[in-house]
Write an enzyme that holds these catalytic residues in place. Structure first.
Site, PDB file in Angstrom:
ATOM      1  CB  SER A 113      -0.968  -0.037   1.182  1.00 17.25           C
ATOM      2  OG  SER A 113      -1.900   1.003   1.051  1.00 17.25           O
ATOM      3  CG  HIS A 114      -0.047   3.764   3.106  1.00 14.26           C
ATOM      4  ND1 HIS A 114      -1.109   2.894   3.134  1.00 14.26           N
ATOM      5  CD2 HIS A 114       0.399   3.863   4.373  1.00 14.26           C
ATOM      6  CE1 HIS A 114      -1.313   2.504   4.377  1.00 14.26           C
ATOM      7  NE2 HIS A 114      -0.414   3.080   5.156  1.00 14.26           N
ATOM      8  CG  ASP A 277      -2.606   4.216  -1.593  1.00 18.25           C
ATOM      9  OD1 ASP A 277      -3.289   4.084  -2.627  1.00 18.25           O
ATOM     10  OD2 ASP A 277      -2.552   3.352  -0.701  1.00 18.25           O
ATOM     11  CG  ASP A 279      -2.519  -0.227  -2.742  1.00 15.00           C
ATOM     12  OD1 ASP A 279      -2.461   0.903  -2.230  1.00 15.00           O
ATOM     13  OD2 ASP A 279      -3.244  -1.129  -2.299  1.00 15.00           O
ATOM     14  CG  ASP A 281      -5.990   1.045  -1.472  1.00 10.92           C
ATOM     15  OD1 ASP A 281      -5.093   1.890  -1.306  1.00 10.92           O
ATOM     16  OD2 ASP A 281      -6.081   0.006  -0.781  1.00 10.92           O
ATOM     17  NE  ARG A 282      -4.557   4.362   3.049  1.00 10.43           N
ATOM     18  CZ  ARG A 282      -4.038   4.515   4.248  1.00 10.43           C
ATOM     19  NH1 ARG A 282      -3.387   5.617   4.553  1.00 10.43           N
ATOM     20  NH2 ARG A 282      -4.150   3.577   5.156  1.00 10.43           N
ATOM     21  CE  LYS A 376      -7.948   1.614   1.677  1.00 12.62           C
ATOM     22  NZ  LYS A 376      -7.956   1.392   3.122  1.00 12.62           N
TER      23      LYS A 376
HETATM   24  C1  G1P Z   1      -5.380   2.322   8.986  1.00 16.17           C
HETATM   25  C2  G1P Z   1      -6.605   3.207   8.832  1.00 16.17           C
HETATM   26  C3  G1P Z   1      -7.798   2.358   8.441  1.00 16.17           C
HETATM   27  C4  G1P Z   1      -7.465   1.571   7.168  1.00 16.17           C
HETATM   28  C5  G1P Z   1      -6.180   0.769   7.374  1.00 16.17           C
HETATM   29  C6  G1P Z   1      -5.746   0.061   6.090  1.00 16.17           C
HETATM   30  O1  G1P Z   1      -5.600   1.373  10.022  1.00 16.17           O
HETATM   31  O2  G1P Z   1      -6.889   3.917  10.014  1.00 16.17           O
HETATM   32  O3  G1P Z   1      -8.912   3.180   8.233  1.00 16.17           O
HETATM   33  O4  G1P Z   1      -8.511   0.689   6.847  1.00 16.17           O
HETATM   34  O5  G1P Z   1      -5.134   1.641   7.775  1.00 16.17           O
HETATM   35  O6  G1P Z   1      -5.498   0.964   5.052  1.00 16.17           O
HETATM   36  P1  G1P Z   1      -5.091   1.557  11.545  1.00 16.17           P
HETATM   37  O7  G1P Z   1      -3.618   1.806  11.495  1.00 16.17           O
HETATM   38  O8  G1P Z   1      -5.810   2.764  12.089  1.00 16.17           O
HETATM   39  O9  G1P Z   1      -5.493   0.279  12.233  1.00 16.17           O
HETATM   40 ZN    ZN Z   2      -3.343   1.471  -0.405  1.00  9.94          ZN
END
Ligand code: G1P
Ligand code: ZN
Length: 543
Positions: A113-114, A277, A279, A281-282, A376
Site C-alpha cells: 500500500s502506502h 497512494d 497501490d 486505493d486511497r 477502496k
Molecule cells: C489504517 C486506517 C484504516 C485503514 C487501514 C488500512 O488502520 O486507520 O482506516 O482501513 O489503515 O489501510 P489503523 O492503522 O488505524 O489500524
Molecule cells: Zn493502499
C-alpha cells in the site's frame, strides 16, 4: 515442463493481517519465503484447478521477481489461466475489477500500500477471493496455519515470462495472459461516470493536478485523465511508477503529498487537485487552497451521486467506519437511507456491498469506494468528483460550503501519537475502560456525555461479532471522541484520537477544524491522560 517438489521449512511470523502479509523486502528475499506463502495460499483453497487467477501489484521493488515466482507455482498447482497486468502492474482496485469481470477464482495482489518501497522498503502480498475483495479471516487464518507447517512447495522449471509483452504464453498446461492493466478498469469507470461531460469540462479550460506519487496510478491517470478525458499533458504529475516511489512515502495526505499541496496552496493554483497512494486505493481531494476531509468527501459524493450515470438511480445505503465523521449520516437521513457504522478496516464493508445494503462506503483515512469493486478506489473517487464538478460548474470549495449550509458541518480531526510505548498505550486504553463506567450522563466542559462504550459491531449480514473496536464517547450536542490503537503500525503502538463536533450554524463555518475542536482536544487529554501516560506533549501527526 517439469514440476519440482521442493522441500522447505516453515518460517516464523508469517501471520498475514487484514491487508495481507507485509514485511521488509529483505524478509521476502529469504530463500523459500515467498514460495512458502504462495503455496500456503493455494493449499488453503479448493477447486481452483483449471480456473483463472489474477496477478498484479503496485510496481514496487520485488514486484516483478515475485510475479515470476507466483506464475511458476500457479502452473505447478494447475491453475488453468493467469491474467497478469503488463510489467506486473495492477492497482488494487483494478485487480478487484479484473477478478470480477473475468470471473476469476481469485487474485494475488503484490503491494504494501502506502509504505515506502525499494530494496530497503516494504513488500507485501495478499489474496483476494472471487468477489474481488480481500480474503475473509477464515481464509487468512487457514493460510497462516498452513505456512506454520509447510514442508514442501511445487514449482515448475519454466523460463521467465516476458511481462512487458501483451498476449498469451503457455507454461505447461497453464495459459499466462499479459493484459493491459488499465483497460478493464477504464471501461468500468466509463460506465459509472459521464466521460463526455468531463471532457467538455477540460475543453472549457478547467485546470487540475493529479499526483500519482510515482506509484501505480500513474498509467491509469495518464490514460484516463489525459488521453481519454483530454486533460492537458502535465495534469498528471509524478506519473511514472518507480520501484522506490522516487524515495517518497506514497500516502496521499497533506504531509506526504507535499508536491501537490505546494501547488494547490500556491499562486495560480489549479481548480482541482487529487492524489492516490502506492497501490491506488486511497485518495485525497483538494480545491484551490482548500482541503476536503475524507469524511466530508464521502458525504458530498453521497449527496451528489444522482448526478452521475452510475449512481443516478440512488443509493441503497451508505457505510462508514466508526471513527469516520457523521457527515455521511446527515446525508443518509435526508435521503431516507441507512448509514451503517462499521469497525475500522475495509473488510467490514464487503458483506454490506455484497448484500446490496450499501452502495457507497468510506473511511476517514482517505479511503472511499462503492459496490463497483470490493476494494477502496482512489481514482474512482477523483472521477466521481470530476463528474460532480462538470455538472455543477462550481468550485470544490463552493460545493463543500453549500454542503455544510444544507447538512451542517462536522468539524473533524485525527490526532496520531505514533511509535509510543506499547505497554503504556494498552494501559491507557484499559484505564479509559474503567473511566468510562463513571462518565455516563456527566457534564464535561460544556458537553454532556450521552453514551460511552467500547465499540462492538454485529455484522447485519452474517451476524458475526467484532468486539474491542475502539473507545467512543458521544456528547449530547453531537460531538464525539474516539480512541483506538492502530492495527497496522510496525514500531511500538500508535494511539489515534478522533475528534468531531457538529455545527448546524453556518456562521461558525469559517473556523479551522483545530480551532473549532480546541475544547474537545483538551477534554480528550483530560479523560485519557494522554500527555502524562505517553510522555508526549503533542501528536506526531494531525490530519
Ligand atoms: C489504517 C486506517 C484504516 C485503514 C487501514 C488500512 O488502520 O486507520 O482506516 O482501513 O489503515 O489501510 P489503523 O492503522 O488505524 O489500524
Ligand atoms: Zn493502499
Amino acid at each position: 515442463m517439469m514440476i519440482n517438489t521442493i522441500s522447505t521449512t516453515p518460517f516464523e511470523g508469517q501471520k498475514p493481517g487484514t491487508s495481507g502479509l507485509r514485511k521488509k523486502v529483505s524478509v521476502f528475499q529469504q530463500s523459500h519465503y515467498l514460495e512458502n506463502f504462495v503455496q500456503s495460499i493455494f493449499d488453503s483453497l479448493e477447486g481452483f484447478q483449471g480456473k483463472t487467477l489474477v496477478v498484479g501489484g503496485d510496481g514496487r521493488y520485488y514486484n516483478k521477481t515475485a510475479t515470476q515466482i507466483i506464475l511458476k507455482i500457479a502452473a505447478a498447482n494447475r491453475f488453468g489461466r493467469v491474467l497478469v497486468g503488463q510489467n506486473g502492474l495492477l492497482s488494487t482496485p483494478a485487480a478487484s475489477a479484473v477478478i470480477r469481470k473475468h470471473q476469476a477464482f481469485g487474485g494475488i495482489i503484490l503491494s504494501a500500500s502506502h509504505n515506502p518501497g525499494g530494496p530497503d522498503g516494504d513488500f507485501g502480498i495478499k489474496y483476494n477471493i472471487s468477489n474481488g475483495g480481500p480474503a475473509p479471516e477464515k481464509v487468512t487464518e487457514a493460510i497462516y496455519e498452513h505456512s506454520l507447517k509447510i514442508m514442501e512447495y511445487r514449482i515448475t522449471d519454466t523460463a521467465a515470462i516476458d511481462l512487458a509483452q501483451l498476449g498469451e504464453t503457455q507454461v505447461g498446461d497453464m495459459t499466462v495472459e499479459i493484459i493491459d492493466p488499465v483497460a478493464d478498469y477504464d471501461a468500468l469507470m466509463a460506465q459509472l461516470f459521464d466521460f463526455e461531460r468531463i471532457k467538455a469540462l477540460f475543453q472549457s479550460g478547467f485546470t487540475m493536478r493529479f499526483d500519482a506519487m510515482h506509484a501505480v496510478t500513474g498509467p491509469y491517470a495518464q490514460t484516463i485523465l489525459e488521453q481519454q478525458l483530454g486533460a492537458p499533458p502535465g495534469t498528471v504529475m509524478n506519473g511514472v511508477p518507480l520501484e522506490d516511489f522516487g524515495g517518497g512515502h506514497p500516502d496521499p495526505n497533506l504531509t506526504y503529498a507535499h508536491d501537490l499541496v505546494d501547488i494547490m496552496y500556491g499562486d495560480n493554483a489549479p481548480q482541482f487537485g487529487a492524489a492516490s497512494d502506492g497501490d491506488g486505493d486511497r485518495n485525497m481531494i483538494l480545491g484551490q487552497r482548500f482541503f476536503v476531509t475524507p469524511s466530508d468527501s464521502l458525504a458530498v459524493l453521497a449527496a451528489n451521486a444522482h448526478l452521475t450515470p452510475g449512481y443516478k438511480d440512488g443509493l441503497a445505503g451508505i457505510a462508514r467506519s466508526m471513527p469516520t465523521s457523521e457527515a455521511a449520516d446527515h446525508v443518509a437521513d435526508a435521503l431516507g437511507i441507512d448509514c451503517f457504522e462499521t469497525p475500522t478496516g475495509w473488510k467490514f464493508f464487503g458483506n454490506l456491498l455484497d448484500a446490496g445494503k450499501a452502495t457507497l462506503c468510506g473511511e476517514e483515512s482517505f479511503g472511499t469506494g462503492s459496490n463497483h469493486v470490493r476494494e477502496k478506489d482512489g481514482l474512482w473517487a477523483v472521477l466521481f468528483w470530476l463528474n460532480i464538478l462538470a455538472v455543477r460548474q462550481q468550485s470544490v470549495e463552493t460545493i463543500v460550503r453549500e454542503h455544510w449550509a444544507t447538512y451542517g458541518r462536522n468539524f473533524y480531526s485525527r490526532h496520531d501519537y505514533e511509535g509510543v510505548d506499547s505497554k503504556a498505550a494498552h494501559e491507557l486504553m484499559e484505564n479509559l475502560y474503567t473511566t468510562f463506567s463513571q462518565l455516563n450522563g456527566q457534564p464535561f466542559g460544556s458537553h454532556i456525555v450521552e453514551y460511552c462504550d467500547d465499540f462492538s459491531y454485529i455484522d447485519p449480514v452474517d451476524h458475526s461479532i467484532s468486539d474491542n473496536q475502539g473507545m467512543r464517547i458521544g456528547f449530547q450536542d453531537g460531538s464525539r471522541l474516539v480512541f483506538r490503537l492502530s492495527g497496522t503500525g510496525t514500531e511500538g503502538a500508535t494511539l489515534r484520537v478522533y475528534l468531531e463536533s457538529f455545527e448546524k450554524d453556518t456562521t461558525q463555518h469559517h473556523l479551522d477544524a483545530q480551532e473549532a475542536l480546541a475544547e474537545l482536544i483538551k477534554l480528550a487529554d483530560e479523560i485519557a491522560g494522554i500527555k502524562k501516560s505517553l510522555g508526549r506533549d503533542k501528536p506526531s501527526v494531525i490530519t
